[in-house]
Design a protein around this motif. Structure first.
Motif, PDB file in Angstrom:
ATOM      1  N   SER A  67      23.128   0.933  39.758  1.00  0.00           N
ATOM      2  CA  SER A  67      23.244   1.855  38.651  1.00  0.00           C
ATOM      3  C   SER A  67      22.425   3.120  38.858  1.00  0.00           C
ATOM      4  O   SER A  67      22.913   4.217  38.735  1.00  0.00           O
ATOM      5  N   ASN A  74      16.901   7.572  32.861  1.00  0.00           N
ATOM      6  CA  ASN A  74      17.099   6.352  32.086  1.00  0.00           C
ATOM      7  C   ASN A  74      18.553   6.245  31.661  1.00  0.00           C
ATOM      8  O   ASN A  74      18.878   5.968  30.526  1.00  0.00           O
ATOM      9  N   GLU A  75      19.424   6.463  32.609  1.00  0.00           N
ATOM     10  CA  GLU A  75      20.823   6.458  32.256  1.00  0.00           C
ATOM     11  C   GLU A  75      21.588   5.607  33.249  1.00  0.00           C
ATOM     12  O   GLU A  75      21.440   5.746  34.458  1.00  0.00           O
ATOM     13  N   SER A  76      22.402   4.748  32.718  1.00  0.00           N
ATOM     14  CA  SER A  76      23.200   3.906  33.596  1.00  0.00           C
ATOM     15  C   SER A  76      24.385   4.708  34.101  1.00  0.00           C
ATOM     16  O   SER A  76      24.854   5.638  33.461  1.00  0.00           O
ATOM     17  N   THR A 105      20.610  -2.328  37.655  1.00  0.00           N
ATOM     18  CA  THR A 105      19.689  -1.209  37.668  1.00  0.00           C
ATOM     19  C   THR A 105      18.538  -1.537  38.588  1.00  0.00           C
ATOM     20  O   THR A 105      17.892  -2.555  38.415  1.00  0.00           O
TER      21      THR A 105
ATOM     22  N   GLY B  88      25.899   0.440  28.984  1.00  0.00           N
ATOM     23  CA  GLY B  88      24.753   0.975  29.703  1.00  0.00           C
ATOM     24  C   GLY B  88      23.471   0.400  29.135  1.00  0.00           C
ATOM     25  O   GLY B  88      22.576  -0.029  29.874  1.00  0.00           O
ATOM     26  N   SER B  89      23.404   0.347  27.835  1.00  0.00           N
ATOM     27  CA  SER B  89      22.214  -0.181  27.177  1.00  0.00           C
ATOM     28  C   SER B  89      22.040  -1.672  27.457  1.00  0.00           C
ATOM     29  O   SER B  89      20.942  -2.144  27.764  1.00  0.00           O
ATOM     30  N   GLU B  91      23.111  -3.302  29.981  1.00  0.00           N
ATOM     31  CA  GLU B  91      22.803  -3.501  31.389  1.00  0.00           C
ATOM     32  C   GLU B  91      21.312  -3.299  31.648  1.00  0.00           C
ATOM     33  O   GLU B  91      20.665  -4.104  32.314  1.00  0.00           O
ATOM     34  N   ARG B  92      20.781  -2.229  31.098  1.00  0.00           N
ATOM     35  CA  ARG B  92      19.363  -1.947  31.291  1.00  0.00           C
ATOM     36  C   ARG B  92      18.497  -3.041  30.681  1.00  0.00           C
ATOM     37  O   ARG B  92      17.547  -3.534  31.292  1.00  0.00           O
ATOM     38  N   SER B  95      18.631  -6.231  32.773  1.00  0.00           N
ATOM     39  CA  SER B  95      17.848  -6.091  33.999  1.00  0.00           C
ATOM     40  C   SER B  95      16.372  -6.281  33.707  1.00  0.00           C
ATOM     41  O   SER B  95      15.676  -7.002  34.415  1.00  0.00           O
TER      42      SER B  95
END
Lengths: 336, 336
Positions: A67, A74-76, A105, B88-89, B91-92, B95
């Motif tokens: 990612s 801080n962005e996927s 990530t 995206g959120s 995923e982060r 992780s």
DNA sequence: AGACTATGTTATATCAGTTTAACATTAAAC
DNA sequence: GTTTAATGTTAAACTGATATAACATAGTCT
């Protein structure tokens, strides 16, 4: 959970035979046995356990998509509209081929390497610019990698790229043909060996070819997030030393347009804007955004093809594809 | 590849001890041994093999996100701007918690079940409306599931939702307060137990409350892709029997606006438009889109929290969170 | 002194598959 | 009528971790 052992027992053969049938190594298995095994698998709802498989085979059918490697962002990757189009395509094509996509990530090379080894990741997609140290670590692992939009070539990696230089050149040339002489350039940080750099070269050369001066004060490097791009637009609206902007991403172009409008100026009457990528957004702004088109789904599909070939150890004649760009004329550029 | 055995050998202890240290069960291991083991792990660059782990523990730290279950839609979830923000959120956050995200396209329930068992998937995120048969299959597998935007409640699942009814009501009420009496409703197919249905109820009740008639001919169901929404906009521009449209998704609202403009009419002067979600796009259109705001990253974060709690068997008092909506006034609605 | 704890540590079985090398059986070849 | 080959099939080892239950050792308590 039904295991291969259960199947073997039910059919009255050994695990080996069942395994052979499942994996298509049924050359030496009688037709009757194959049939009975398949029937039983169906009946008992057997599903192979990938953990056991990958443990013994040290390969997993897992493909990684990293990612981001840049700690400050801080962005996927999925949050960027261009990349999400193309990840969607990758994901579908991988599924069709029986592979699994892990989205991860990572912030450091070490983390990446750990991730790859954790899961015996079979292959990797990368997009963007990375440090050499990073490539060093990866080539030691020797797993198939497909680089997307990365101007790095490495002996055992494949590249899917775009005519970035031509894109930059075409966009700028188009603006010049419409009568613009003072053309600003807006992009995220220009890094060597990155797509933006090539587009930048195209921009500069188009100017040079038309005997127009390159004016460094008209180069604006800015993050791609909404606020940054909009405020860049406002900033640009205050200046009077140029008539057009070439933004190297549509989201940036759109943000700039919004900022210009906020500041009370008009696109394209006061300032012309041209973008890059041709994402859906281009058709939703007013005016619609003139841009350089690229085919994101195709890019994804080709990337997967490359990876599949690498994984199957197929002979690869050409390690690189460069997709063509094309100009899409809409209404954000004024002829003067 | 370095294994736990190599570590054990190098340190001069057994695999069990190494395993205990790695997994924090070091209660009965001497401080000295712990130190030596950790040093050796560091030195040899040991990384645990997740396949072996999940094989023995029948749990994998893999979390699935199902891309789509609707065979007709050839679109991955990541391609929708609202969902990609929220993935995206997810995923982060995953992780950060040491979990891995697998993105998978499945078309049938059987395929889904196979996927989950293939990998001993630990948990699952779902968004949208699904068939009962599907939930039946999942509850048999009894893996933790977090439903997002799904008006289904199931004893061992958690829900992250939104004030959809209130959103629909607020949007419509706002239009009414601005003097609109004939308000169209545009959305993808309205399906019971889906978010759109709730927003639709909100729309109807706001009308009723203001003693305005509900006019079925002003309900437009349309796919969310660019072409469909733009052509819906063109179609709407031809009619004169309403003054405002409430679209249940910003991408639809934006498409409609584009279509209206194409047809030579103006937003908001001729037709007012209000959207839903408040994605970035809202600030990039002209006029900027008035919409119902929801917090996508928070939705993702809460969904992950729920899943983490379910996975750790924590007592969960409340199986449901409903996020609040709010109205964001911009320039796509005219006061009349 | 003997029993009892608490502290460290470890063989060994197990997870669900794949792989290897060998073993039958039947058919074909000389 | 034996050798050779082709056809089916399998036992057992192995992959890298975890979990169980047992085994020492040292210190504590009657």
């Amino acid at each position: 959970m039904t295991t291969i052992k259960d199947i073997a027992q039910a059919v009255g053969v050994s695990c080996t035979t069942v395994s052979n049938v499942i994996n298509g190594r049924s050359g030496r298995v009688s037709a009757d046995t194959i049939l009975r095994i398949n029937e039983t698998i169906e009946m008992l709802g057997y599903v192979p356990n990938m953990s056991a498989r990958s443990l013994v085979s040290s390969s997993s059918r897992v493909i990684g998509v990293i990612s981001h490697l840049a700690p400050h962002k801080n962005e996927s990757i999925v949050e960027d509209p261009f990349h999400s189009a193309f990840i969607g395509s990758i994901e579908r094509t991988l599924s069709e081929n029986g592979y699994y996509l892990m989205l991860r990530t990572v912030e450091t090379t070490a983390e990446l390497v750990a991730f790859l080894r954790n899961w015996n990741v079979d292959g990797l997609f990368f997009t963007g610019v990375f440090q050499d140290e990073f490539f060093q670590a990866l080539s030691e692992l020797s797993i198939p990698i497909v680089l997307i939009d990365s101007y790095v070539s490495h002996s055992n990696m494949c590249n899917v790229g775009l005519e970035d230089y031509k894109g930059g050149y075409t966009a700028t040339r188009y603006l010049i043909e419409q009568g613009h002489k003072d053309i600003a350039f807006a992009s995220p940080t220009i890094r060597e060996r990155g797509v933006v750099y090539e587009r930048f070269l195209g921009y500069k050369n188009a100017l040079a070819e038309a005997s127009l001066p390159f004016r460094p004060e008209l180069v604006f490097e800015q993050e791609l997030d909404l606020n940054s791009t909009v405020s860049l637009g406002r900033k640009l609206a205050k200046r009077n030393d140029f008539t057009a902007v070439f933004a190297t991403a549509d989201i940036m172009a759109a943000g700039i347009m919004a900022g210009i409008h906020e500041a009370g100026k008009k696109v394209p009457d006061d300032i012309s804007v041209i973008g890059f990528d041709d994402i859906n957004l281009c058709q939703l702004t007013s005016p619609k955004l003139t841009t350089i088109h690229q085919d994101a789904p195709l890019k994804g599909k080709l990337a997967v093809n490359f990876l599949m070939n690498l994984l199957e150890n197929k002979k690869i004649e050409e390690r690189e594809v460069i997709l063509p760009i094309s100009l899409v004329e809409r209404n954000s550029v004024k002829k003067i």
